[in-house]
Design a protein around this motif. Structure first.
Motif, PDB file in Angstrom:
ATOM      1  N   PRO A   1       0.820  -1.301   0.013  1.00 51.99           N
ATOM      2  CA  PRO A   1      -0.176   0.106  -0.046  1.00 51.99           C
ATOM      3  C   PRO A   1       0.860   1.149   0.058  1.00 51.99           C
ATOM      4  N   SER A   2       2.193   1.324   0.759  1.00 55.23           N
ATOM      5  CA  SER A   2       2.643   2.408   0.763  1.00 55.23           C
ATOM      6  C   SER A   2       3.301   2.878  -0.854  1.00 55.23           C
ATOM      7  N   ALA A   3       3.752   1.911  -1.495  1.00 55.88           N
ATOM      8  CA  ALA A   3       4.338   2.221  -2.695  1.00 55.88           C
ATOM      9  C   ALA A   3       3.091   2.548  -3.649  1.00 55.88           C
ATOM     10  N   LEU A   4       1.991   1.806  -3.415  1.00 58.41           N
ATOM     11  CA  LEU A   4       0.641   2.320  -4.285  1.00 58.41           C
ATOM     12  C   LEU A   4       0.395   3.571  -3.880  1.00 58.41           C
ATOM     13  N   CYS A   5       0.369   4.088  -2.814  1.00 57.33           N
ATOM     14  CA  CYS A   5      -0.297   5.322  -2.557  1.00 57.33           C
ATOM     15  C   CYS A   5       0.751   6.346  -3.052  1.00 57.33           C
ATOM     16  N   ALA A   6       2.120   6.068  -3.044  1.00 57.24           N
ATOM     17  CA  ALA A   6       3.078   6.824  -3.822  1.00 57.24           C
ATOM     18  C   ALA A   6       2.694   7.098  -5.326  1.00 57.24           C
TER      19      ALA A   6
END
Length: 235
Positions: free
Chosen positions: A180-185
């Motif tokens: 989710p962190s990479a996705l949000c970025a």
């Protein structure tokens, strides 16, 4: 590129929108819906032509850059996945008998498993709207005992902004979205700037807030009443 295409093809797009197939736009007096449709169509095609060929390289860099954060998020969402709605301080009147399964499914399928960023963003908006829709369907009316032991139908408390985020966090956890962190970025970078001040931007910010609250949660200190979790909500 998107703006150049919109400007250069505006006459052609307007001509297409006037065809019988687009009769639904006839009540669009100020052309707002038409212009939104133009932007969505062009944006999606640009992402297909530009983003998709580069997706593997972009994903590789994002995954590497956010690796530690996403490992931590995986651990925390797994620990939280079995927690009841009360743990997330969802108001009793807004606890879903279905445990918001339809919302979690939209997030898991539409955000987690789709390819194009614009489609993922639309899914975030759809998931947020499903919360309001499902809450209305499940809790618009509740029976209460009357003085003669009958049933009286009464309306429940409306879903407010303060009620929304705990529900959205609960659904975020249950969706178990990969990285989710990479996705949000990615989504913050790829979101059409014209959408950032509207509902897409608002719900993208909610998505980021949900991820941040989970990331900042100290599982070693969190207790059954979620006091540590709620500290992150109000900070």
């Amino acid at each position: 590129m998107q703006e150049l295409i919109l400007e250069g093809c505006e006459d052609d797009l307007i001509s297409i929108s006037q065809r019988r197939d687009f009769a639904a736009l006839k009540d669009d007096c100020d052309n707002t819906k038409r212009d939104e449709l133009f932007r969505e169509a062009v944006r999606e095609q640009v992402e297909i032509e530009v983003y998709v060929p580069l997706r593997s390289t972009i994903s590789k860099h994002l995954v590497y850059a956010w690796l530690n954060d996403d490992v931590e998020m995986k651990h925390k969402t797994k620990a939280l996945s079995k927690k009841p709605q009360s743990f997330f301080r969802i108001h009793p009147e807004h606890r879903s008998p279905s445990e918001w399964k339809s919302v979690s499914t939209i997030l898991k399928e539409g955000v987690g498993r789709s390819t194009l960023p614009c489609v993922k963003l639309r899914a975030i908006v759809d998931a947020a709207k499903e919360i309001t829709k499902l809450d209305s369907e499940e809790r618009s009316y509740v029976p209460e005992e009357s003085f003669f032991d009958g049933k009286v139908v009464t309306k429940t408390k409306a879903l407010g902004a303060d009620d929304f985020l705990p529900i959205f966090i609960f659904c975020f956890v249950r969706a178990d979205i990969e990285r989710p962190s990479a996705l949000c970025a990615l989504l913050q970078t790829m979101c059409d700037p014209a959408l950032l001040n509207g509902e897409t931007g608002y719900y993208l910010a909610s998505f980021y807030a949900a991820m941040t609250h989970i990331h900042e949660l100290d599982l070693s200190e969190a207790n059954d009443d979620l006091s540590i979790f709620m500290d992150t909500l109000v900070s």
